[in-house]
Design a protein around this motif. Structure first.
Motif, mmCIF file in Angstrom:
data_model
loop_
_atom_site.group_PDB
_atom_site.id
_atom_site.type_symbol
_atom_site.label_atom_id
_atom_site.label_comp_id
_atom_site.label_asym_id
_atom_site.label_seq_id
_atom_site.Cartn_x
_atom_site.Cartn_y
_atom_site.Cartn_z
ATOM 1 N N THR A 16 8.128 25.052 -17.793
ATOM 2 C CA THR A 16 8.489 26.334 -17.140
ATOM 3 C C THR A 16 8.824 26.334 -16.015
ATOM 4 O O THR A 16 9.870 27.004 -15.096
ATOM 5 N N PHE A 17 7.627 25.273 -15.840
ATOM 6 C CA PHE A 17 7.267 25.723 -14.375
ATOM 7 C C PHE A 17 8.039 25.392 -13.213
ATOM 8 O O PHE A 17 8.120 24.108 -13.585
ATOM 9 N N PRO A 18 8.395 26.316 -12.579
ATOM 10 C CA PRO A 18 9.828 26.094 -11.646
ATOM 11 C C PRO A 18 9.178 24.613 -10.402
ATOM 12 O O PRO A 18 9.002 24.811 -9.475
ATOM 13 N N VAL A 19 8.953 23.515 -11.192
ATOM 14 C CA VAL A 19 7.919 22.398 -9.843
ATOM 15 C C VAL A 19 9.647 21.703 -9.544
ATOM 16 O O VAL A 19 8.790 21.701 -8.077
ATOM 17 N N ILE A 20 10.453 21.722 -9.936
ATOM 18 C CA ILE A 20 11.846 20.822 -9.080
ATOM 19 C C ILE A 20 11.804 21.665 -7.476
ATOM 20 O O ILE A 20 11.835 21.668 -6.529
ATOM 21 N N PRO A 21 12.623 23.655 -7.673
ATOM 22 C CA PRO A 21 11.976 24.631 -6.826
ATOM 23 C C PRO A 21 11.798 23.797 -6.011
ATOM 24 O O PRO A 21 12.114 24.167 -4.149
ATOM 25 N N LEU A 22 9.948 24.192 -6.485
ATOM 26 C CA LEU A 22 9.130 24.343 -5.083
ATOM 27 C C LEU A 22 9.070 22.386 -4.329
ATOM 28 O O LEU A 22 9.171 22.727 -3.170
ATOM 29 N N ALA A 45 1.064 14.758 -2.478
ATOM 30 C CA ALA A 45 0.848 15.882 -3.527
ATOM 31 C C ALA A 45 1.448 17.022 -5.025
ATOM 32 O O ALA A 45 0.340 17.266 -5.800
ATOM 33 N N CYS A 46 2.563 17.080 -4.032
ATOM 34 C CA CYS A 46 3.435 17.392 -4.932
ATOM 35 C C CYS A 46 3.241 16.257 -6.974
ATOM 36 O O CYS A 46 3.770 16.881 -8.223
ATOM 37 N N MET A 47 3.331 14.838 -7.300
ATOM 38 C CA MET A 47 3.126 13.937 -8.178
ATOM 39 C C MET A 47 2.761 14.743 -8.955
ATOM 40 O O MET A 47 3.285 13.907 -10.273
ATOM 41 N N PRO A 48 1.592 15.136 -9.147
ATOM 42 C CA PRO A 48 0.795 14.725 -10.368
ATOM 43 C C PRO A 48 1.448 16.427 -11.151
ATOM 44 O O PRO A 48 1.453 15.859 -12.414
ATOM 45 N N MET A 49 1.742 17.395 -10.053
ATOM 46 C CA MET A 49 2.433 18.834 -10.843
ATOM 47 C C MET A 49 3.904 18.137 -11.246
ATOM 48 O O MET A 49 4.979 18.616 -12.969
ATOM 49 N N TYR A 50 4.670 17.273 -10.175
ATOM 50 C CA TYR A 50 6.336 16.918 -10.898
ATOM 51 C C TYR A 50 5.489 15.771 -12.207
ATOM 52 O O TYR A 50 6.798 16.452 -13.075
ATOM 53 N N VAL A 51 4.657 14.706 -12.262
ATOM 54 C CA VAL A 51 4.462 14.160 -13.623
ATOM 55 C C VAL A 51 4.778 14.904 -14.988
ATOM 56 O O VAL A 51 5.068 14.834 -15.823
ATOM 57 N N GLU A 52 3.533 15.389 -14.051
ATOM 58 C CA GLU A 52 2.813 16.506 -15.889
ATOM 59 C C GLU A 52 4.208 17.514 -16.371
ATOM 60 O O GLU A 52 3.760 17.708 -17.775
ATOM 61 N N VAL A 53 4.828 18.266 -15.858
ATOM 62 C CA VAL A 53 6.501 18.632 -16.263
ATOM 63 C C VAL A 53 7.370 18.139 -16.586
ATOM 64 O O VAL A 53 7.998 18.819 -17.445
ATOM 65 N N THR A 54 8.399 17.217 -16.252
ATOM 66 C CA THR A 54 9.125 17.022 -15.960
ATOM 67 C C THR A 54 8.551 15.012 -16.791
ATOM 68 O O THR A 54 9.728 15.225 -17.712
ATOM 69 N N GLY A 55 7.634 14.850 -17.052
ATOM 70 C CA GLY A 55 7.514 14.112 -18.052
ATOM 71 C C GLY A 55 7.570 12.409 -17.438
ATOM 72 O O GLY A 55 7.787 11.220 -17.930
ATOM 73 N N VAL A 56 8.099 12.544 -16.366
ATOM 74 C CA VAL A 56 8.259 10.836 -15.732
ATOM 75 C C VAL A 56 7.555 10.083 -15.285
ATOM 76 O O VAL A 56 5.868 10.321 -14.940
ATOM 77 N N SER A 57 7.883 8.981 -15.068
ATOM 78 C CA SER A 57 6.630 7.680 -14.459
ATOM 79 C C SER A 57 5.916 8.034 -13.578
ATOM 80 O O SER A 57 7.094 8.566 -12.269
#
Length: 407
Positions: free
Chosen positions: A59-65, A123-135
């Motif tokens: 539920t973390f708002p990674v995309i808006p951030l 810097a954003c890629m780790p949390m983007y991958v963790e939350v969304t599950g993309v590669s």
């Protein structure tokens, strides 16, 4: 015989002078001491960031951030035109021949700002991958979109400066377009986001080209923009070393006169009074101290942890002390100061005492946050470490640095 104006040679000459000046200042900024501290701070930040990423929920708002962070890194795209005030008179008649010059300015600006969105994306890629599950392979498609947007922002930003509309209008347009396309790139597949980005950017490119086809350059405006850009760089450098091109503003600030009351009226305290007045009245120093303190407090409040509190406390105590040492030579060019019948020993001792007060105030503030977050025992440990650092810095490190300044 009519001389032919060569804008290519002019750009090469100015860009060479610009890079020489920038590299000279960067050597002052990133010296061995600062690099050592930055490596430690960066290592600690990466370690705790990696641990924090693992705690993120879906539920973390990674995309808006990420939209906010990436838009800021892309939309802020000043063009390094390297124009100077005399150009308003001497180059205005060569406007048509300056096309290559400004084309080179745009290309150079792109590569000079290339690293900004690259670091933010990395810097954003780790949390983007963790939350969304993309590669992690999504990094490459996002990089392509951001590179296209960066090039478009530089072009669109420069061309819009030819128009009379307010800067805020065009900046708003660019922010909206950037945010929209970055959002599409984050939520959709590359075979959708990349073509959409190319189509929209090319459409706006042809629209802007047609709009400015018969518009001449606003030379005074371009020169003012370039001076403002360089002044931002000089203010950054001024945090680390003296910059002849920059002069800080001085304000009376009579409401702070009570701060000087504890200083006794004595010959040995002449420089103590002078340094205190300089700090309060000059934005160059008071602004630096306030900014560093605020940044440190924000980090200590939001990035919690016993060891991290120690690392950030010592990091900002060092940065403050290190960057204030050049203040000792602030008045060296003042002839009237040489009329003071006062030994330099008083001057050096007064400066050390003044620096110690600044660092002690920060140390107490940082330790108070540490006590509130980590309890009394751990907080007192943090306080002891901070105070020990202030003692070592002001009794050992600073005097050595000051002697080297006058060798």
């Amino acid at each position: 015989m009519k001389m032919i104006f060569d804008s290519k040679a002019l750009w090469k000459e100015r860009f060479s002078a610009y890079t020489t000046e920038v590299m000279r200042y960067l050597r002052y900024m990133f010296n061995d001491h600062l690099l050592f501290v930055l490596v430690i701070g960066l290592g600690a930040g990466i370690f705790y960031y990696a641990g924090w990423v693992k705690t993120l929920e879906p539920t973390f708002p990674v995309i808006p951030l990420m939209v906010i962070l990436l838009t800021a890194s892309i939309a802020i795209s000043p063009v390094a035109t390297l124009l100077q005030k005399p150009d308003v008179v001497y180059l205005i008649v060569q406007e048509k021949a300056m096309n290559h010059y400004f084309a080179q300015a745009k290309i150079a600006s792109f590569f000079m700002q290339f690293y900004v969105f690259l670091i933010v994306l990395g810097a954003c890629m780790p949390m983007y991958v963790e939350v969304t599950g993309v590669s992690y392979s999504r990094f490459f498609s996002l990089f392509i979109v951001l590179a296209l947007l960066k090039a478009w922002n530089i072009y669109f930003g420069f061309e819009s400066m030819k128009l009379e509309e307010a800067d805020t209008t065009w900046m708003f347009v660019r922010v909206i377009v950037n945010a929209l396309l970055i959002y599409i790139a984050l939520i959709s597949a590359p075979y959708i986001s990349i073509p959409v980005t190319i189509i929209l950017l090319f459409a706006s490119y042809f629209w802007m080209t047609k709009k400015v086809a018969k518009v001449t350059l606003r030379w005074e405006y371009l020169v003012d923009k370039e001076e403002a850009r360089m002044n931002r760089f000089y203010r950054l450098v001024n945090l680390f070393t003296d910059v002849p091109h920059l002069r800080g503003t001085v304000r009376r600030r009579s409401y702070l006169d009570f701060l000087y009351q504890p200083i006794p009226y004595a010959k040995r305290k002449t420089f103590a009074y002078l340094f205190s007045r300089t700090f309060i009245r000059t934005n160059e120093y008071s602004g630096l101290y306030i900014r560093l303190t605020i940044i440190a407090v924000i980090l200590l409040v939001f990035v919690q942890g016993f060891y991290l509190n120690i690392v950030f406390s010592l990091l900002f105590l060092y940065l403050t002390g290190f960057q204030f040492i050049p203040m000792l030579k602030h008045y060296d060019s003042q002839i009237m100061l040489r009329l003071y019948p006062i030994d330099d020993g008083y001057r050096h001792r007064s400066f050390i005492h003044f620096l110690r007060i600044l660092l002690l105030a920060q140390a107490l503030l940082f330790s108070t946050i540490g006590i509130a977050q980590n309890g009394t025992i751990n907080g007192l440990i943090i306080l002891s470490i901070n105070l020990a650092f202030v003692v070592i810095f002001t009794f050992i490190y600073a005097p050595v640095r000051m002697r080297k300044m006058y060798e």
